[in-house]
Write an enzyme that holds these catalytic residues in place. Structure first.
Site, mmCIF file in Angstrom:
data_model
loop_
_atom_site.group_PDB
_atom_site.id
_atom_site.type_symbol
_atom_site.label_atom_id
_atom_site.label_comp_id
_atom_site.label_asym_id
_atom_site.label_seq_id
_atom_site.Cartn_x
_atom_site.Cartn_y
_atom_site.Cartn_z
ATOM 1 N N GLY A 49 -4.842 -13.203 -32.644
ATOM 2 C CA GLY A 49 -3.569 -12.861 -33.272
ATOM 3 C C GLY A 49 -3.813 -11.942 -34.448
ATOM 4 O O GLY A 49 -4.898 -11.966 -35.052
ATOM 5 N N GLN A 54 -2.066 -7.628 -42.202
ATOM 6 C CA GLN A 54 -3.535 -7.572 -42.136
ATOM 7 C C GLN A 54 -4.058 -6.156 -41.911
ATOM 8 O O GLN A 54 -5.241 -5.892 -42.120
ATOM 9 C CB GLN A 54 -4.058 -8.489 -41.015
ATOM 10 C CG GLN A 54 -3.842 -9.970 -41.307
ATOM 11 C CD GLN A 54 -4.427 -10.822 -40.201
ATOM 12 O OE1 GLN A 54 -3.792 -11.030 -39.163
ATOM 13 N NE2 GLN A 54 -5.639 -11.293 -40.387
ATOM 14 N N CYS A 103 -10.066 -16.563 -39.926
ATOM 15 C CA CYS A 103 -9.098 -15.476 -40.103
ATOM 16 C C CYS A 103 -9.861 -14.161 -40.197
ATOM 17 O O CYS A 103 -10.877 -14.094 -40.900
ATOM 18 C CB CYS A 103 -8.282 -15.712 -41.377
ATOM 19 S SG CYS A 103 -7.028 -14.444 -41.661
ATOM 20 N N LEU A 104 -9.370 -13.154 -39.494
ATOM 21 C CA LEU A 104 -10.033 -11.846 -39.530
ATOM 22 C C LEU A 104 -10.032 -11.263 -40.938
ATOM 23 O O LEU A 104 -10.858 -10.414 -41.255
ATOM 24 C CB LEU A 104 -9.350 -10.878 -38.551
ATOM 25 C CG LEU A 104 -9.464 -11.255 -37.068
ATOM 26 C CD1 LEU A 104 -8.599 -10.339 -36.211
ATOM 27 C CD2 LEU A 104 -10.910 -11.215 -36.599
ATOM 28 N N HIS A 145 -0.354 -20.171 -38.360
ATOM 29 C CA HIS A 145 -1.355 -19.368 -39.074
ATOM 30 C C HIS A 145 -0.912 -17.895 -39.140
ATOM 31 O O HIS A 145 -0.910 -17.282 -40.204
ATOM 32 C CB HIS A 145 -2.705 -19.482 -38.354
ATOM 33 C CG HIS A 145 -3.780 -18.590 -38.899
ATOM 34 N ND1 HIS A 145 -4.973 -19.067 -39.391
ATOM 35 C CD2 HIS A 145 -3.844 -17.228 -39.034
ATOM 36 C CE1 HIS A 145 -5.711 -18.047 -39.817
ATOM 37 N NE2 HIS A 145 -5.058 -16.912 -39.596
ATOM 38 N N GLU A 146 -0.508 -17.370 -37.979
ATOM 39 C CA GLU A 146 -0.182 -15.950 -37.886
ATOM 40 C C GLU A 146 1.046 -15.598 -38.720
ATOM 41 O O GLU A 146 1.045 -14.628 -39.472
ATOM 42 C CB GLU A 146 0.059 -15.604 -36.409
ATOM 43 C CG GLU A 146 -0.564 -14.313 -35.981
ATOM 44 C CD GLU A 146 -2.011 -14.200 -36.423
ATOM 45 O OE1 GLU A 146 -2.274 -13.339 -37.261
ATOM 46 O OE2 GLU A 146 -2.862 -14.987 -35.968
ATOM 47 N N HIS A 149 0.991 -15.231 -42.560
ATOM 48 C CA HIS A 149 0.599 -13.931 -43.132
ATOM 49 C C HIS A 149 1.826 -13.137 -43.586
ATOM 50 O O HIS A 149 1.750 -12.352 -44.526
ATOM 51 C CB HIS A 149 -0.173 -13.102 -42.100
ATOM 52 C CG HIS A 149 -1.618 -13.485 -41.944
ATOM 53 N ND1 HIS A 149 -2.524 -13.423 -42.974
ATOM 54 C CD2 HIS A 149 -2.315 -13.941 -40.870
ATOM 55 C CE1 HIS A 149 -3.726 -13.810 -42.546
ATOM 56 N NE2 HIS A 149 -3.621 -14.143 -41.270
HETATM 57 NI NI NI Z 1 -5.340 -14.851 -40.182
#
Ligand code: NI
Length: 188
Positions: A49, A54, A103-104, A145-146, A149
């Site tokens: 995701g 991000q 998380c990226l 989570h997504e 953001h």
């Molecule tokens: Ni994340």
């Protein structure tokens, strides 16, 4: 298509509340390009995701793409590449379960986070049509989570015991030190 830079924790955009998209913006070339770049960026990074903030675009848009089946995240249900615009989450049951999230935007770390495991999501697709999904278990965690953001929240904000924030290459060692027989479930 282009791979965009994924910004990391400390970049102010990750901590701001993103703005909703208007219906008029949805069929703009800028949004089409952003979504296609985000898909390429997500696949390149090997995540499941990615939220627009991000890639330093503070708008309420996120993509989810889960191949499903056996993976380094464990056995997980599939979800084809889907775009969510201005999504809203409703918690249907408060009962929570925990996963080791990654998380990226926080590379190299994993943290144990408990979240409600039964939610519904209402969002617009790129044609401006509203759709709804009901999600349980691991997928409920992924979506929370997504979409966090979009409100400037990161998974680390939800860790109740900071001992459960570890480097991913030490996760197994950490789990072995706990009286915890649970599988390490991770995502990013
Ligand atoms: Ni994340």
């Amino acid at each position: 298509m282009a791979i965009r830079e994924i910004i990391r924790m400390g970049h102010p955009t990750l901590r701001q509340v993103s703005r909703p998209l208007t219906i008029e913006e949805l069929d703009s070339p800028e949004i089409a390009r952003l979504v296609s770049d985000m898909a390429e960026t997500l696949h390149h990074a090997g995540g499941i995701g990615l939220a627009a903030p991000q890639v330093n675009e503070p708008i309420r848009l996120a993509i989810i793409d889960i191949p499903g089946g056996a993976s380094r995240y464990g056995e997980i249900p599939a979800m084809p590449l889907t775009v969510f615009v201005n999504p809203v989450i409703e918690v249907l049951q408060q009962e929570a379960a925990g996963y080791w999230e990654g998380c990226l935007s926080i590379p190299g770390l994993r943290g144990f986070v408990e979240r409600p495991q039964h939610i519904s999501v209402s969002a617009l697709d790129l044609s401006g049509k509203r759709f709804q999904l009901e999600l349980t278990g691991f997928l409920a965690t992924v979506f929370q989570h997504e979409f966090d953001h979009l409100d400037g929240r990161l998974y680390i904000d939800h860790i109740s015991d900071m001992k459960n924030l570890v480097y991913e290459d030490l996760l197994e060692l950490h789990l072995g030190s706990l009286n915890n027989s649970g599988e390490p479930n991770v995502l990013d």
